[in-house]
Every structure is written in structure tokens, then in C-alpha cells.
Design an enzyme around this catalytic site. Sequence first.
Site, PDB file in Angstrom:
ATOM      1  N   SER A   1      -5.371  -4.920   8.212  1.00  0.00           N
ATOM      2  CA  SER A   1      -4.530  -4.177   7.258  1.00  0.00           C
ATOM      3  C   SER A   1      -4.064  -2.809   7.724  1.00  0.00           C
ATOM      4  CB  SER A   1      -5.263  -4.037   5.924  1.00  0.00           C
ATOM      5  OG  SER A   1      -5.220  -5.256   5.208  1.00  0.00           O
TER       6      SER A   1
ATOM      7  N   LYS B   1      -0.370  -2.184   7.770  1.00  0.00           N
ATOM      8  CA  LYS B   1       0.405  -1.685   6.626  1.00  0.00           C
ATOM      9  C   LYS B   1       0.973  -0.303   6.917  1.00  0.00           C
ATOM     10  CE  LYS B   1      -1.908  -4.366   2.993  1.00  0.00           C
ATOM     11  NZ  LYS B   1      -2.819  -5.244   3.754  1.00  0.00           N
TER      12      LYS B   1
ATOM     13  N   SER C   1      -4.970  -1.830  -0.486  1.00  0.00           N
ATOM     14  CA  SER C   1      -4.602  -2.754   0.581  1.00  0.00           C
ATOM     15  C   SER C   1      -4.018  -4.054   0.039  1.00  0.00           C
ATOM     16  CB  SER C   1      -5.822  -3.065   1.472  1.00  0.00           C
ATOM     17  OG  SER C   1      -5.421  -3.486   2.746  1.00  0.00           O
TER      18      SER C   1
END
Length: 404
Positions: free
Chosen positions: A114, A117, A171
Amino acid sequence: MAVQQGKLGRRWAAVVLAAALATSTFATPASAATVPCPHDAAANVDHPPLPAHPAADHYQRAIGGRRLDTPGLVVPGKGARPPAVSATSWLVADLDTGEILGSCGPHEYAAPASVQKLLLAATFVGRLDPNQLITVTPGDLDIPPDSSMVGLVPGGRYRVETLWLGLLLQSGNDAANVLARLGGGTVARGVAAMNAEAARLGAYQTHAVTPSGYDGPGQFTSAYDLALIARACFADDAFRRYTATRTAYMPAQPPKYKGFAFQNQNQLLYEYPGAIGGKTGFTDLARHTYVGAAQRGNRRLVVTLLGAESWPQAGWEQGVALLNWGFGLPTGTSVGNLVEPGQAPPTPRPSPSPSAAAAVAAVPAVVNDPGWTPATTIAVGVLGIVGIGLLAGVTRWIRRPRRR
């Protein structure tokens, strides 16, 4: 036939000699030996295989400085040794100057999870109106069932700012899909824009397949690239506000869904004085990944790490250990630099030879090279001149008429 074999042998001798001279002339002292990274023995586990990635490109691996072309440790000659962590690669850099204080395998490929991102944010946070009210479609929620989600619902109406908070604090892969679609027109075009942004930043070892960082074939990044991406993010006022937010609120979607509060998962904000934000990540393939930034006085440092285990230290705690180490180094300490957008062209000029050493030597001057001193440069030049003269002498000797 014997005469032809003699000529062929002499020609091969000249070729071998030329290759040896080229190798000795262009070899990089900084890459001569690999120094192992300090590794936490308590986290001695079998790491999953690396994601599929391109073959090593020694030009790209030297972006930011020739010393960075190593799978091992690169640190200043003086100062405390960095702490042992379980991460397979990491990097500590100054957010403002771009100076790299130290790194382990800065250009080694790894899966991002993640922390990818952040690339989504670097691509679209300045392009989307934070006050725009959007509607979530069923297609936005087409994500694997084991994905992390912030709780968006089909038909729900949300401000873009709320989506950014859901992405960075919780997230949310659902928020990632919506933001990629809004920015690109479709999720696929949003991912393509992310890859274009990575290339613009000089993050040539980064390739996104999903907007969220959920594992996909051909998806990878490096500790160096993550630092480039994080630096671009922290240069944006809105991003800094989002990533430092501790608690946010998801509005109700009547008549079925109530509103709820959600918290920032980055423990650095709660536990580390001067923390200014970052991002956590985890998948079975990537293991734990982390980006964290903090400020002491006028100095802001960022740490990126990949392939970490959560025991005996969580990813953010390993980030703390590396930040403490970085803040303990004198200002101006550097083993390389984070390039500015557009500073490092995607291919070297002139094109490198197949030799890895020659490829590293072909990196243009815009890429910082703290590993070469003026004395080294002069020595290499002298070796080159001597080598060319010796090669010319050997060639004349080979071509000299012979008695039959």
C-alpha cells in the site's frame, strides 16, 4: 591453414587485451565490493520471491549517484553504523535538500503493497478538486475480498477530500479505485497516469499495475523510487495535511448507512516526536513496507523500507530506528541524491556498452556521483591513455610483416 589460425589467435589476443583495458579503465571503485546490510537476526525468515521485474539496468541503478548501484550497504565514511532491521532494502534522505544519508540496496526491486498509494497521491492530489462531490459506482468496489477498505458504499456521495483521507489514513483500496477513475477517466487510465508520473519523477524502477498496491504481476518499486515519490508528495500542502490527520469522519449515506470515524494507521504520528506523516503497507508477497517522515528543527528526513517483517520490530519502529540514525548524522552528510523531476533522462547518452561497469560510467553528469574524487578521475584518465597507447602498440606488432 596454420597461417590463418596464427592470424586468428593474434586477433583474439588483441580483443582480449582491449577488453581487459576497458574493464580496468571504466571499473567503478564504489561498486567493487558489496558491504552486507545490518540485518536483524531475530527476524530470520524466508522471504517470498521477488516480483517479476526487468533485468538489472546499471544506468538506472546509478541514478542518484554511482555508489547507489549496489545490493548492499552504502553509508558515509564517518558516523555511527545504521541499526539492524529486518527490511530487505531501505533509504534515509533529506526531504528538502534531496541528500541521501544512507541506504541498503537502494535500487533493489521489491513489491510495494500500500505504499504505492503515495504514487497515486503524487499523480492526482494536485489535479482533483478536494471539494468535488462524487458518486461511488459498483465498479469502484470491484476489489479482492481480502483488500483493506475504508467503507465506501455503492451509490454513496463523498467529497474528494474524504476519499484522500480514506486512502491515506485507512489504506482504503476502495478509495484508491475511485480516485484512479476520477483522475484518469477509468481505473486503467489512472494507473497509466501513475506510471507516467513515476517516469517524470525519475522513478524508473517503479511500475504500477493496481492503484492501491494490491499485488499484481509486473508490479514493483525500489527504496530509492519510493523516496522520490514521497518527496513529491510532501511538497504538496494538501497531502501534508491529509497524511498528518489522525482522525477523520465518513459521512452517513441515508437511509441505510450511518457515518463513522476512522483513524490513521501510521503509529509514527502517535509515538514519534516531530512526525509529519507517511504510509504503511502489507501483502503476503511484499511483506511489510513503510514510508515515514519527521522533522527536528529545520531538518526533515524521510525513510523508506521494503520487505520487512513485523517481529521483533514493526515496520514503523524500524523506520524510527533509521530516522534516529539519520538525525544523528551531521547536516550535509550525503552518499547520493534524490534527482529532481526530469533531471535523469530515461536512457544514457551515449548508450552504454553491454559491460555493467561501462554502463555505470556512461551516466551523464546530471546524476550526482559522490563516489568519484578528482584524484580518482585523473587516475582513470591516465589508465585510459596508457591503455589506448598499449593497445595501439600491440595492434602495430600484430600487423607487422612476418617472414614465411
